[in-house]
Design a protein around this motif. Structure first.
Motif, PDB file in Angstrom:
ATOM      1  N   UNK A   1     -24.254 -29.604  36.620  1.00 41.63           N
ATOM      2  CA  UNK A   1     -22.842 -29.300  36.362  1.00 41.63           C
ATOM      3  C   UNK A   1     -22.408 -28.101  37.197  1.00 41.63           C
ATOM      4  N   UNK A   2     -23.199 -27.039  37.158  1.00 43.14           N
ATOM      5  CA  UNK A   2     -22.867 -25.812  37.897  1.00 43.14           C
ATOM      6  C   UNK A   2     -22.788 -26.078  39.398  1.00 43.14           C
TER       7      UNK A   2
ATOM      8  N   UNK B   1     -19.721 -27.039  41.432  1.00 51.07           N
ATOM      9  CA  UNK B   1     -18.698 -26.031  41.718  1.00 51.07           C
ATOM     10  C   UNK B   1     -19.123 -25.001  42.761  1.00 51.07           C
ATOM     11  N   UNK B   2     -20.427 -24.796  42.941  1.00 53.73           N
ATOM     12  CA  UNK B   2     -20.906 -23.697  43.786  1.00 53.73           C
ATOM     13  C   UNK B   2     -22.343 -23.973  44.203  1.00 53.73           C
TER      14      UNK B   2
ATOM     15  N   UNK C   1     -19.916 -16.427  38.359  1.00 57.90           N
ATOM     16  CA  UNK C   1     -20.775 -17.531  38.824  1.00 57.90           C
ATOM     17  C   UNK C   1     -21.655 -18.044  37.692  1.00 57.90           C
ATOM     18  N   UNK C   2     -22.245 -17.133  36.941  1.00 55.63           N
ATOM     19  CA  UNK C   2     -23.163 -17.546  35.866  1.00 55.63           C
ATOM     20  C   UNK C   2     -22.423 -18.262  34.742  1.00 55.63           C
TER      21      UNK C   2
ATOM     22  N   UNK D   1     -29.457 -31.051  33.619  1.00 54.95           N
ATOM     23  CA  UNK D   1     -28.015 -31.331  33.640  1.00 54.95           C
ATOM     24  C   UNK D   1     -27.137 -30.072  33.709  1.00 54.95           C
ATOM     25  N   UNK D   2     -27.476 -29.004  32.987  1.00 57.56           N
ATOM     26  CA  UNK D   2     -26.637 -27.798  33.106  1.00 57.56           C
ATOM     27  C   UNK D   2     -26.568 -27.270  34.540  1.00 57.56           C
ATOM     28  N   UNK D   3     -27.683 -27.332  35.257  1.00 59.53           N
ATOM     29  CA  UNK D   3     -27.698 -26.918  36.667  1.00 59.53           C
ATOM     30  C   UNK D   3     -26.816 -27.839  37.508  1.00 59.53           C
TER      31      UNK D   3
ATOM     32  N   UNK E   1     -25.611 -12.279  31.812  1.00 61.40           N
ATOM     33  CA  UNK E   1     -25.789 -13.735  31.829  1.00 61.40           C
ATOM     34  C   UNK E   1     -27.176 -14.132  32.334  1.00 61.40           C
TER      35      UNK E   1
ATOM     36  N   UNK F   1     -29.495 -15.064  29.720  1.00 62.21           N
ATOM     37  CA  UNK F   1     -29.343 -16.414  29.194  1.00 62.21           C
ATOM     38  C   UNK F   1     -30.027 -17.417  30.117  1.00 62.21           C
TER      39      UNK F   1
ATOM     40  N   UNK G   1     -31.948 -14.838  24.579  1.00 63.70           N
ATOM     41  CA  UNK G   1     -30.986 -13.857  25.089  1.00 63.70           C
ATOM     42  C   UNK G   1     -30.621 -12.845  24.014  1.00 63.70           C
TER      43      UNK G   1
ATOM     44  N   UNK H   1     -36.813 -23.953  28.082  1.00 60.67           N
ATOM     45  CA  UNK H   1     -36.593 -25.379  28.367  1.00 60.67           C
ATOM     46  C   UNK H   1     -37.557 -25.866  29.442  1.00 60.67           C
TER      47      UNK H   1
ATOM     48  N   UNK I   1     -20.358 -20.536  34.998  1.00 63.70           N
ATOM     49  CA  UNK I   1     -20.379 -21.978  35.281  1.00 63.70           C
ATOM     50  C   UNK I   1     -21.658 -22.618  34.766  1.00 63.70           C
ATOM     51  N   UNK I   2     -22.755 -21.867  34.821  1.00 64.61           N
ATOM     52  CA  UNK I   2     -24.004 -22.395  34.282  1.00 64.61           C
ATOM     53  C   UNK I   2     -23.936 -22.458  32.753  1.00 64.61           C
TER      54      UNK I   2
ATOM     55  N   UNK J   1     -23.256 -29.938  28.572  1.00 69.67           N
ATOM     56  CA  UNK J   1     -24.239 -30.999  28.785  1.00 69.67           C
ATOM     57  C   UNK J   1     -25.297 -31.030  27.684  1.00 69.67           C
TER      58      UNK J   1
ATOM     59  N   UNK K   1     -22.067 -25.373  31.912  1.00 71.82           N
ATOM     60  CA  UNK K   1     -22.910 -26.557  32.091  1.00 71.82           C
ATOM     61  C   UNK K   1     -23.841 -26.763  30.911  1.00 71.82           C
ATOM     62  N   UNK K   2     -24.459 -25.674  30.476  1.00 75.75           N
ATOM     63  CA  UNK K   2     -25.378 -25.772  29.335  1.00 75.75           C
ATOM     64  C   UNK K   2     -24.635 -26.212  28.078  1.00 75.75           C
TER      65      UNK K   2
ATOM     66  N   UNK L   1     -32.464 -21.110  24.120  1.00 76.33           N
ATOM     67  CA  UNK L   1     -32.061 -20.184  25.199  1.00 76.33           C
ATOM     68  C   UNK L   1     -31.169 -19.045  24.694  1.00 76.33           C
TER      69      UNK L   1
ATOM     70  N   UNK M   1     -24.983 -21.898  44.486  1.00 76.25           N
ATOM     71  CA  UNK M   1     -26.055 -21.129  43.838  1.00 76.25           C
ATOM     72  C   UNK M   1     -25.613 -20.685  42.441  1.00 76.25           C
ATOM     73  N   UNK M   2     -26.573 -20.418  41.565  1.00 74.95           N
ATOM     74  CA  UNK M   2     -26.265 -19.788  40.284  1.00 74.95           C
ATOM     75  C   UNK M   2     -25.513 -18.488  40.508  1.00 74.95           C
ATOM     76  N   UNK M   3     -25.822 -17.803  41.592  1.00 71.96           N
ATOM     77  CA  UNK M   3     -25.144 -16.558  41.934  1.00 71.96           C
ATOM     78  C   UNK M   3     -23.765 -16.769  42.544  1.00 71.96           C
ATOM     79  N   UNK M   4     -23.352 -18.005  42.761  1.00 71.89           N
ATOM     80  CA  UNK M   4     -22.048 -18.288  43.360  1.00 71.89           C
ATOM     81  C   UNK M   4     -22.214 -18.778  44.790  1.00 71.89           C
TER      82      UNK M   4
ATOM     83  N   UNK N   1     -23.544 -12.877  25.009  1.00 69.51           N
ATOM     84  CA  UNK N   1     -23.792 -13.392  26.358  1.00 69.51           C
ATOM     85  C   UNK N   1     -23.226 -12.438  27.398  1.00 69.51           C
TER      86      UNK N   1
ATOM     87  N   UNK O   1     -32.901 -19.991  29.125  1.00 67.52           N
ATOM     88  CA  UNK O   1     -32.880 -21.435  29.392  1.00 67.52           C
ATOM     89  C   UNK O   1     -34.127 -21.859  30.176  1.00 67.52           C
TER      90      UNK O   1
END
Lengths: 229, 229
Positions: free
Chosen positions: A166-167, A170-171, B94-95, A162-164, A95, A98, B167, A106, B97-98, B105, B101-102, B163, A173-176, B174, A102
């Protein structure tokens, strides 16, 4: 053994700004590994380590030479598995590509346009000439015209996060619960913007701003060792 | 025990289109778990399982009721750990969730605008009235005006997939070498578009198209059990 990290620099060597090098520095800190930094300008890169690389970061780790921030993270994870994980398993590793996609497809183009004159102005004269020539070829227009297009990016930048957001509902960090290499990937982009440009891209009260501040705090505030522009 | 999956449907019950339900169906197939589908229209959702949910998918798994495709994936991973993993470890979880989000969103709003009249037209009359009222309130304009805005989305949709393309230069899914829930998240969005709309959003020769075709092939071509619109 001290590791050696070749890292892009401008005229002021105390203000390293490369997003990719920031990813690698935080990866090394995350693993608790010592390293020395060897700053290089754009035009010096082809001459380091007998022409071993066209890009930085380049890491010398004993007799291994590894370039590219993602490949360096893979190298660190494989070589130091007993230290804190950078990927959190195979799914996290996959992941992260990905997340890299992004960030680089982006955020990087927008920051690159918004800050293009700031970056140019921070380079040594010989690197400025290289930067102008290579970027004008890439964009097909003068740097100043790219910078003008960047004005529109300032307006739309926040929506791209926005994707960040959203994440982050829930948590933390991207890592949880804690950071992983994926956090450093996105942090690198925003840290690049923070160091080279006075344009404020993150608003107070934004979940992304709070996450970025958490990243700046990591590893004894290592990200704050360079002040904002 | 047969699991029961409450799944959104339009007038034609053989053409389920909900992106979120597709994520859950593929998650169940991935785990090799049997399930029966109970199709429900928008306006029936509040009445299923004694008002247990406002959204579908809703999964009854023995005495457990779980709604939301991500929560269902978490439930399946925790309940059936001996079966193929949906996340590939904590980093992958964790990822994901991102990735959610992507997808939600970035892709969902565009597809939602592009296909809004197609979705409307495929619903039972009572659900059409609900759909129009709730979506016109959300968008602040008539469905027909949203659809007109969707014309611009058709032009920019492919660029939003960059994105994924980045990948896919490194790995086929993914999830890495094989699919994980993150693939089903993005697949769900594009499968929704494929089933409701004749607008072709994926071009021949695109890396994303090749990945989407691989996803359609998974689990004995389960995604192809509904033909393209």
């Amino acid at each position: 053994m001290i590791r050696k990290l070749y890292a892009l620099c401008g005229t002021d060597r105390t203000r390293p700004f490369s997003p990719h090098v920031w990813k690698t520095k935080l990866s090394l800190m995350h693993k608790g590994l010592d390293f020395d930094v060897a700053p290089v300008g754009f035009t010096q890169i082809p001459r380091i380590e007998q022409g071993a690389t066209k890009i930085v970061p380049l890491l010398r780790d004993g007799d291994r030479l590894v370039s590219d921030s993602f490949d360096i993270a893979l190298h660190l994870e494989a070589t130091y598995p007993e230290r804190p994980p950078l990927f959190g398993g195979e799914g996290g590793k996959a992941a992260a590509r990905f997340v890299e996609g992004w960030s680089q497809m982006t955020l990087h183009p927008m920051i690159g346009r918004i800050a293009i004159m700031d970056i140019h102005d921070r380079l040594d004269p010989v690197d400025r000439a290289y930067f102008r020539q290579s970027r004008e070829q890439r964009f097909g227009k003068p740097l100043e015209a790219v910078a003008e297009a960047g004005q529109a990016d300032i307006e739309t930048f926040s929506a791209k996060l926005e994707p960040l957001r959203h994440m982050l509902k829930f948590q933390p960090f991207l890592g949880g619960d804690g950071p992983l290499f994926s956090d450093y990937i996105v942090f690198g982009a925003l840290q690049w913007a923070r160091i080279v440009s006075r344009q404020c891209l993150l608003a107070d009260g934004d979940l992304v701003t709070a996450w970025f501040e958490r990243c700046l705090d990591l590893h004894d505030g290592f990200g704050r060792s360079v002040t904002a522009a």
